[in-house]
Design a protein around this motif. Structure first.
Motif: not given
Length: 267
Positions: A139-160
């Protein structure tokens, strides 16, 4: 496909510089104690409810993005470059999790539906297992903003993952497909490491956000169920990285980025 809960990466790898104040490089600033990751000698906890830092915005376009910022203003500034179709993003930052975030973010402001996808690589194969390359709609650039995140971790896990409201704690759906360590019962066979996905995507269709994956170069396909999050337009969409070490930067490379202001275009 295996759906499991996270297991601390320190159990599978040597301690990286910056895991604790004591093993940080000389001259490294000291972060708050809660900011250091889980380790044999430290228990990571959520940030204090009143702890926030304003973003440090770097104006000017970079590739398809209109600007970039250090969300949460990590103690070591981040950086990003774009050349040959590849975004190279370096960032320290305690995490992109809990109730606030610290990461380098390349973004564009949009409204409506979104399709975003990228190939992801970590130039340092021995970097911290919990580092995250991310595709983020927030929603914003605030550090606590509502958000949806897709990520790939260095060890291989991924998440939504989503933060449903401002200041709320993130929750997620986590996946490992032959990742390098972290599965219940011990390390995965090396032959399965090749199944770690290298291309991830996120789609916003109304208030529904979904994870898209290509595991071995096949056409991208939706992974798991969508999650619900309402964002008011305009909001922010982009890519980023966090080392998961509060005072030591790491690096990720994202390439072949697709960003379209409509659903159904993740590819």
């Amino acid at each position: 496909m295996t759906l499991v809960f996270a297991v601390p990466a320190f159990a599978q790898e040597a301690q990286p510089p910056g895991l604790t104040p004591e093993n940080s490089p000389p001259g490294t600033p000291r972060a708050p104690d809660w900011a250091y990751p889980q380790s044999p000698t430290h228990n990571q906890v959520a940030p204090p409810p009143d702890f926030h830092r304003d973003p440090v915005i770097v104006p000017g376009p970079i590739g398809v993005f209109e600007a970039q910022a250090d969300i949460g203003a990590a103690l070591v500034p981040g950086s990003a470059s774009f050349a040959g179709g590849t975004y190279t993003i370096s960032s320290a930052g305690y995490n992109l999790w809990y109730t606030r975030d610290e990461f380098r973010y390349l973004y564009r402001r949009v409204s409506g539906d979104v399709s975003l996808a990228a190939d992801i690589a970590f130039p340092d194969p021995d970097g911290f297992g919990d580092r995250k390359a991310v595709l983020v709609i927030r929603q914003s650039l605030d550090d606590d903003s509502p958000e949806a995140v897709v990520a790939l971790h260095g060890a291989g896990m991924f998440h939504l993952a989503i933060r449903p409201t401002k200041g709320a704690r993130i929750w997620d759906m986590e996946y490992r497909v032959g990742s390098r360590g972290g599965l219940p019962g011990g390390k995965s066979p090396d032959s399965l490491v090749t199944l770690i996905p290298r291309r991830l995507g996120i789609e916003k269709r109304g208030d529904q956000f979904s994870l898209w994956v290509s595991e071995q170069g096949e056409p991208m396909h939706q992974y798991g169920a969508p999650v619900t999050l309402h964002l008011d337009g305009p909001f922010y969409v982009g890519i980023g990285f966090v080392s998961h070490l509060p005072t030591v930067a790491g690096t990720a490379q994202l390439s072949n980025v697709v960003l379209e202001n409509r659903a159904g275009r993740v590819r």
